[in-house]
Design a protein around this motif. Sequence first.
Motif, short mmCIF file in Angstrom:
data_model
loop_
_atom_site.label_atom_id
_atom_site.label_comp_id
_atom_site.label_asym_id
_atom_site.label_seq_id
_atom_site.Cartn_x
_atom_site.Cartn_y
_atom_site.Cartn_z
N GLU A 131 32.05 23.74 35.42
CA GLU A 131 31.08 24.80 35.17
C GLU A 131 30.27 24.54 33.89
OE1 GLU A 131 30.13 26.76 37.34
OE2 GLU A 131 31.79 26.57 38.74
N HIS A 132 30.90 23.92 32.88
CA HIS A 132 30.16 23.59 31.66
C HIS A 132 29.08 22.55 31.94
CE1 HIS A 132 33.07 20.33 31.90
NE2 HIS A 132 32.43 19.67 30.95
N ILE A 133 29.36 21.63 32.87
CA ILE A 133 28.35 20.62 33.22
C ILE A 133 27.19 21.28 33.94
CG2 ILE A 133 27.90 18.44 34.41
CD1 ILE A 133 30.88 17.84 34.27
N HIS A 134 27.50 22.20 34.86
CA HIS A 134 26.44 22.92 35.57
C HIS A 134 25.59 23.72 34.58
CE1 HIS A 134 27.32 22.02 39.72
NE2 HIS A 134 28.61 22.25 39.51
N ALA A 135 26.25 24.35 33.63
CA ALA A 135 25.52 25.17 32.66
C ALA A 135 24.54 24.31 31.85
CB ALA A 135 26.49 25.88 31.72
N SER A 166 26.88 34.72 36.04
CA SER A 166 26.69 35.45 37.30
C SER A 166 26.38 34.54 38.47
CB SER A 166 25.58 36.50 37.14
OG SER A 166 24.32 35.88 36.97
N TYR A 167 26.15 33.25 38.20
CA TYR A 167 25.82 32.31 39.27
C TYR A 167 26.97 31.35 39.60
CZ TYR A 167 21.04 33.97 38.84
OH TYR A 167 19.92 34.77 38.83
N VAL A 168 28.12 31.57 38.97
CA VAL A 168 29.27 30.72 39.26
C VAL A 168 29.64 30.86 40.74
CG1 VAL A 168 31.73 30.33 38.82
CG2 VAL A 168 30.18 30.80 36.92
N ALA A 201 35.98 31.64 42.12
CA ALA A 201 34.86 32.53 41.82
C ALA A 201 34.85 33.75 42.73
CB ALA A 201 33.53 31.78 41.96
N GLY A 202 34.37 34.86 42.21
CA GLY A 202 34.31 36.08 43.01
C GLY A 202 33.47 35.91 44.25
N ALA A 203 32.33 35.22 44.14
CA ALA A 203 31.46 35.01 45.30
C ALA A 203 32.18 34.20 46.37
CB ALA A 203 30.17 34.30 44.88
N GLY A 204 32.99 33.23 45.95
CA GLY A 204 33.72 32.41 46.90
C GLY A 204 34.84 33.17 47.59
N VAL A 205 35.52 34.02 46.83
CA VAL A 205 36.56 34.87 47.43
C VAL A 205 35.93 35.76 48.51
CG1 VAL A 205 38.21 36.72 47.02
CG2 VAL A 205 38.04 34.83 45.40
N MET A 206 34.80 36.36 48.19
CA MET A 206 34.11 37.21 49.17
C MET A 206 33.72 36.42 50.40
SD MET A 206 31.70 39.43 46.58
CE MET A 206 30.83 40.27 47.92
N ALA A 207 33.27 35.18 50.22
CA ALA A 207 32.89 34.34 51.35
C ALA A 207 34.09 34.03 52.23
CB ALA A 207 32.26 33.04 50.84
N ALA A 208 35.22 33.70 51.60
CA ALA A 208 36.43 33.38 52.37
C ALA A 208 36.91 34.57 53.18
CB ALA A 208 37.53 32.91 51.42
N LYS A 209 36.93 35.75 52.56
CA LYS A 209 37.39 36.94 53.27
C LYS A 209 36.42 37.34 54.37
CE LYS A 209 40.69 38.29 52.66
NZ LYS A 209 41.95 37.73 53.21
N ALA A 210 35.11 37.16 54.12
CA ALA A 210 34.12 37.46 55.16
C ALA A 210 34.26 36.52 56.34
CB ALA A 210 32.71 37.36 54.57
N ALA A 211 34.80 35.32 56.10
CA ALA A 211 35.03 34.35 57.17
C ALA A 211 36.31 34.63 57.94
CB ALA A 211 35.07 32.94 56.60
N GLY A 212 37.08 35.63 57.48
CA GLY A 212 38.33 35.97 58.15
C GLY A 212 39.48 35.05 57.77
N MET A 213 39.40 34.48 56.57
CA MET A 213 40.40 33.52 56.13
C MET A 213 41.27 34.10 55.02
SD MET A 213 37.99 30.11 55.98
CE MET A 213 37.06 29.58 57.44
N ARG A 214 42.46 33.54 54.86
CA ARG A 214 43.31 33.86 53.72
C ARG A 214 42.71 33.18 52.50
NH1 ARG A 214 48.36 31.43 51.68
NH2 ARG A 214 49.59 33.03 50.63
N ASN A 225 37.29 28.70 32.36
CA ASN A 225 35.95 28.16 32.19
C ASN A 225 34.96 28.68 33.24
OD1 ASN A 225 36.65 26.58 29.93
ND2 ASN A 225 37.49 25.01 31.28
N SER A 226 35.46 29.43 34.21
CA SER A 226 34.59 30.03 35.23
C SER A 226 34.15 31.44 34.84
CB SER A 226 35.29 30.05 36.60
OG SER A 226 35.58 28.74 37.03
N GLY A 227 34.59 31.90 33.68
CA GLY A 227 34.19 33.22 33.21
C GLY A 227 35.04 34.33 33.82
N ALA A 228 34.64 35.55 33.56
CA ALA A 228 35.38 36.72 34.03
C ALA A 228 35.02 37.00 35.49
CB ALA A 228 35.07 37.93 33.16
N GLN A 229 35.75 36.40 36.38
CA GLN A 229 35.49 36.53 37.81
C GLN A 229 36.35 37.64 38.43
OE1 GLN A 229 33.17 34.58 39.64
NE2 GLN A 229 32.54 34.04 37.56
#
Length: 215
Positions: free
Chosen positions: A18-22, A45-47, A173-186, A194-198
């Motif tokens: 994430e530091h490299i992306h930043a 907010s974009y992690v 990341a929070g966005a990734g957790v939401m994606a996984a659950k929306a896909a019906g996955m565990r 280093n990913s911040g307060a997710q």
Amino acid sequence: MSDKAFIFDMDGVIIDSEHIHAVTKVQAVRSFGVDVSEADLDLRSYVGRSAKSFFSDMIAKYPELGDDWEVLAKRKHELYQRILREDAGLKPIAGIPELLARLKAKGYRIGLGSSSVMANIQLVLNRFGIMDYFDAIAAGSEVEHAKPEPDVYLLAARRLGVATENCTVIEDAGAGVMAAKAAGMRCIAIRNPNSGAQDLSRADMIIDSYEEIVL
């Protein structure tokens, strides 16, 4: 072939990047003549989200950047890839090689679903010598909707040939957790400082170390 799979996110899960992306996002924006800092860009907010999401928002905020997010993203990817090639100190996150080996030994299918582009994914996996563990890869650039939508994880599951209910996603990341659950996955979420307060509250399990995953 196993009827169960683990699907990994990449950034913050396999590589602590994430530091490299930043840094490279700031450099990319600055290279187009806009003097900004990390704080100006609200990077936390974009992690876990796509380059399209980030640079589209930057164009809206800074019209002098032009109107083509892909031009900006291309510059950022070039800077990111240069660091991946030249930084001799880069290593996978602790426990990742061992977890991949354990999963393979147990017969799980292993996939990757990242918001990144395929070139970055291949560079990271090859750099760490772990490409051969993965049976399927899905890149954010291959799907219409980025995380938190489920598209990239659904594509990974299709390529693995495993039903979504038999897939476990590893995310930071929070966005990734939401994606996984929306896909019906565990979903197992790993806390990465280093990913911040997710917000990982929707995950089925939250861990601090890959050693906590019992197969």
